[in-house]
Motif scaffolding. Structure first.
Motif, PDB file in Angstrom:
ATOM      1  N   ASN A  58       0.840  -1.189   0.000  1.00 51.06           N
ATOM      2  CA  ASN A  58       0.000   0.000   0.000  1.00 51.06           C
ATOM      3  C   ASN A  58       0.873   1.236   0.000  1.00 51.06           C
ATOM      4  OD1 ASN A  58      -2.413  -1.407   0.102  1.00 51.06           O
ATOM      5  ND2 ASN A  58      -2.369  -1.560   2.326  1.00 51.06           N
ATOM      6  N   THR A  59       0.304   2.351  -0.411  1.00 56.48           N
ATOM      7  CA  THR A  59       1.043   3.598  -0.347  1.00 56.48           C
ATOM      8  C   THR A  59       1.191   4.004   1.112  1.00 56.48           C
ATOM      9  OG1 THR A  59      -0.983   4.879  -0.565  1.00 56.48           O
ATOM     10  CG2 THR A  59       0.195   4.365  -2.609  1.00 56.48           C
ATOM     11  N   THR A  60       2.111   4.902   1.373  1.00 54.63           N
ATOM     12  CA  THR A  60       2.363   5.351   2.732  1.00 54.63           C
ATOM     13  C   THR A  60       1.091   5.909   3.363  1.00 54.63           C
ATOM     14  OG1 THR A  60       4.584   5.917   2.028  1.00 54.63           O
ATOM     15  CG2 THR A  60       3.850   6.845   4.114  1.00 54.63           C
ATOM     16  N   ASN A  61       0.872   5.571   4.631  1.00 55.53           N
ATOM     17  CA  ASN A  61      -0.271   6.041   5.420  1.00 55.53           C
ATOM     18  C   ASN A  61      -1.611   5.537   4.925  1.00 55.53           C
ATOM     19  OD1 ASN A  61       1.392   7.450   7.168  1.00 55.53           O
ATOM     20  ND2 ASN A  61       1.372   9.274   5.878  1.00 55.53           N
ATOM     21  N   SER A  62      -1.659   4.507   4.109  1.00 58.69           N
ATOM     22  CA  SER A  62      -2.958   3.943   3.736  1.00 58.69           C
ATOM     23  C   SER A  62      -3.116   2.606   4.449  1.00 58.69           C
ATOM     24  CB  SER A  62      -3.073   3.777   2.223  1.00 58.69           C
ATOM     25  OG  SER A  62      -2.179   2.795   1.764  1.00 58.69           O
ATOM     26  N   TYR A  63      -4.340   2.237   4.642  1.00 60.27           N
ATOM     27  CA  TYR A  63      -4.650   1.015   5.359  1.00 60.27           C
ATOM     28  C   TYR A  63      -5.398   0.067   4.444  1.00 60.27           C
ATOM     29  CZ  TYR A  63      -3.575   3.837   9.455  1.00 60.27           C
ATOM     30  OH  TYR A  63      -2.958   4.632  10.366  1.00 60.27           O
ATOM     31  N   ALA A  64      -5.275  -1.208   4.742  1.00 56.31           N
ATOM     32  CA  ALA A  64      -6.050  -2.209   4.014  1.00 56.31           C
ATOM     33  C   ALA A  64      -7.537  -1.992   4.298  1.00 56.31           C
ATOM     34  CB  ALA A  64      -5.640  -3.606   4.455  1.00 56.31           C
ATOM     35  N   ASN A  65      -8.369  -2.372   3.364  1.00 58.37           N
ATOM     36  CA  ASN A  65      -9.816  -2.285   3.520  1.00 58.37           C
ATOM     37  C   ASN A  65     -10.265  -3.404   4.467  1.00 58.37           C
ATOM     38  OD1 ASN A  65     -12.579  -2.222   3.284  1.00 58.37           O
ATOM     39  ND2 ASN A  65     -12.628  -2.599   1.094  1.00 58.37           N
ATOM     40  N   PRO A  66     -10.758  -3.074   5.658  1.00 60.38           N
ATOM     41  CA  PRO A  66     -11.194  -4.104   6.595  1.00 60.38           C
ATOM     42  C   PRO A  66     -12.571  -4.683   6.267  1.00 60.38           C
ATOM     43  CG  PRO A  66     -11.501  -1.953   7.567  1.00 60.38           C
ATOM     44  CD  PRO A  66     -10.825  -1.730   6.235  1.00 60.38           C
ATOM     45  N   GLY A  67     -13.280  -4.059   5.330  1.00 59.37           N
ATOM     46  CA  GLY A  67     -14.635  -4.494   5.007  1.00 59.37           C
ATOM     47  C   GLY A  67     -14.757  -5.959   4.641  1.00 59.37           C
ATOM     48  N   PRO A  68     -13.931  -6.474   3.717  1.00 53.37           N
ATOM     49  CA  PRO A  68     -14.063  -7.883   3.351  1.00 53.37           C
ATOM     50  C   PRO A  68     -13.877  -8.845   4.525  1.00 53.37           C
ATOM     51  CG  PRO A  68     -12.807  -6.731   1.676  1.00 53.37           C
ATOM     52  CD  PRO A  68     -12.990  -5.777   2.827  1.00 53.37           C
ATOM     53  N   LEU A  69     -12.956  -8.525   5.436  1.00 51.23           N
ATOM     54  CA  LEU A  69     -12.767  -9.360   6.623  1.00 51.23           C
ATOM     55  C   LEU A  69     -14.045  -9.412   7.450  1.00 51.23           C
ATOM     56  CD1 LEU A  69     -11.083 -10.957   8.724  1.00 51.23           C
ATOM     57  CD2 LEU A  69     -10.435  -8.729   9.687  1.00 51.23           C
ATOM     58  N   GLY A  70     -14.591  -8.245   7.764  1.00 52.21           N
ATOM     59  CA  GLY A  70     -15.820  -8.202   8.553  1.00 52.21           C
ATOM     60  C   GLY A  70     -16.987  -8.858   7.842  1.00 52.21           C
ATOM     61  N   LEU A  71     -17.110  -8.598   6.545  1.00 53.29           N
ATOM     62  CA  LEU A  71     -18.204  -9.196   5.769  1.00 53.29           C
ATOM     63  C   LEU A  71     -18.089 -10.713   5.713  1.00 53.29           C
ATOM     64  CD1 LEU A  71     -18.356  -6.574   2.898  1.00 53.29           C
ATOM     65  CD2 LEU A  71     -20.225  -7.089   4.503  1.00 53.29           C
ATOM     66  N   CYS A  72     -16.872 -11.235   5.560  1.00 49.86           N
ATOM     67  CA  CYS A  72     -16.700 -12.688   5.528  1.00 49.86           C
ATOM     68  C   CYS A  72     -16.991 -13.310   6.890  1.00 49.86           C
ATOM     69  CB  CYS A  72     -15.297 -13.059   5.052  1.00 49.86           C
ATOM     70  SG  CYS A  72     -15.064 -12.853   3.277  1.00 49.86           S
ATOM     71  N   GLY A  73     -16.541 -12.653   7.968  1.00 47.85           N
ATOM     72  CA  GLY A  73     -16.862 -13.158   9.305  1.00 47.85           C
ATOM     73  C   GLY A  73     -18.363 -13.235   9.511  1.00 47.85           C
ATOM     74  N   PHE A  74     -19.049 -12.191   9.059  1.00 47.87           N
ATOM     75  CA  PHE A  74     -20.505 -12.165   9.162  1.00 47.87           C
ATOM     76  C   PHE A  74     -21.141 -13.214   8.249  1.00 47.87           C
ATOM     77  CE2 PHE A  74     -24.493 -10.686   7.357  1.00 47.87           C
ATOM     78  CZ  PHE A  74     -25.280 -10.615   8.494  1.00 47.87           C
ATOM     79  N   ALA A  75     -20.724 -13.252   6.991  1.00 48.77           N
ATOM     80  CA  ALA A  75     -21.359 -14.122   5.996  1.00 48.77           C
ATOM     81  C   ALA A  75     -21.208 -15.599   6.339  1.00 48.77           C
ATOM     82  CB  ALA A  75     -20.778 -13.848   4.610  1.00 48.77           C
ATOM     83  N   LEU A  76     -20.006 -16.018   6.668  1.00 47.57           N
ATOM     84  CA  LEU A  76     -19.780 -17.435   6.918  1.00 47.57           C
ATOM     85  C   LEU A  76     -20.485 -17.917   8.184  1.00 47.57           C
ATOM     86  CD1 LEU A  76     -17.673 -16.779   4.706  1.00 47.57           C
ATOM     87  CD2 LEU A  76     -16.216 -18.481   5.761  1.00 47.57           C
ATOM     88  N   THR A  77     -20.469 -17.100   9.226  1.00 51.26           N
ATOM     89  CA  THR A  77     -21.139 -17.486  10.467  1.00 51.26           C
ATOM     90  C   THR A  77     -22.658 -17.488  10.278  1.00 51.26           C
ATOM     91  OG1 THR A  77     -19.299 -16.458  11.654  1.00 51.26           O
ATOM     92  CG2 THR A  77     -21.217 -17.073  12.954  1.00 51.26           C
ATOM     93  N   THR A  78     -23.162 -16.475   9.592  1.00 50.27           N
ATOM     94  CA  THR A  78     -24.602 -16.407   9.311  1.00 50.27           C
ATOM     95  C   THR A  78     -25.037 -17.604   8.475  1.00 50.27           C
ATOM     96  OG1 THR A  78     -24.583 -13.990   9.444  1.00 50.27           O
ATOM     97  CG2 THR A  78     -26.414 -14.997   8.236  1.00 50.27           C
ATOM     98  N   TRP A  79     -24.242 -17.949   7.483  1.00 49.44           N
ATOM     99  CA  TRP A  79     -24.565 -19.095   6.617  1.00 49.44           C
ATOM    100  C   TRP A  79     -24.735 -20.368   7.448  1.00 49.44           C
ATOM    101  CZ3 TRP A  79     -26.011 -19.707   1.673  1.00 49.44           C
ATOM    102  CH2 TRP A  79     -25.995 -20.987   1.141  1.00 49.44           C
TER     103      TRP A  79
END
Length: 188
Positions: A3-24
């Motif tokens: 990533n470029t300096t001072n940017s962060y990874a998108n945490p959305g997919p992690l949270g969405l997968c945690g939600f999706a797989l457990t909900t499933w």
């Protein structure tokens, strides 16, 4: 890939997968595909992935200044922890009508979040629309001891999980390719 300096990874997919797989997994039981003997695996997922991974994603969304993502991931991470603790330790002691109130309260919170998604991509709207219906169907099913309505709630939850997984996949794949491969219905 860096990533470029001072940017962060998108945490959305992690949270969405945690939600999706457990909900499933839970909704396979609510939908009647598996019986409650399978709950142990769902409880483990609720703590490890549905609860913890979403809380981590929420903390990362906070750092990015994303109030919606922070609120959603921390709240639903806490939902999975509360659900797991309830099922593991207190389920037999709680009247089904009170469980229905718990689910209805989460349905109302989710309705609030759905309203907030009306300014966001369609894929996110779909998740919260179906999740609102899921919580209310499960609440009605528990309040009336109607297993058919609980099964409907399970089917709605499976749709919710698929929507969440689609958005997670779109965010990861689109970022990897640097272009829209899977559209999410972004607002113009």
């Amino acid at each position: 890939m860096s990533n470029t300096t001072n940017s962060y990874a998108n945490p959305g997919p992690l949270g969405l997968c945690g939600f999706a797989l457990t909900t499933w997994l839970l909704c396979l039981i609510n939908g009647g595909f598996f019986d409650t003997q399978s709950l142990g695996l769902v409880i483990a997922m609720a703590f490890a992935f549905g609860g913890t991974a979403q809380a981590i994603a929420g903390i990362m969304e906070f750092k990015k200044g994303n109030t919606f993502g922070f609120t959603a991931f921390i709240s639903y991470g806490a939902f999975w922890w509360s659900w797991g603790l309830f099922v593991a330790f207190f389920k037999g002691e709680t009247p089904a009508t009170f469980v229905a109130w718990y689910l209805a309260a989460w349905g109302t919170f989710t309705l609030m979040m759905f309203i907030a998604t009306l300014a966001k991509p369609r894929a996110l709207q779909a998740i919260f629309f179906f999740l609102t219906l899921t919580f209310y169907a499960l609440a009605i099913g528990d309040a009336t001891a109607n297993h058919t309505i609980i099964n409907v709630g399970g089917y709605l939850g499976l749709i919710t999980a698929l929507c969440a997984f689609y958005l997670a996949a779109a965010e990861v794949i689109n970022e990897s390719y640097g272009r829209t491969v899977l559209p999410i219905g972004e607002k113009k």
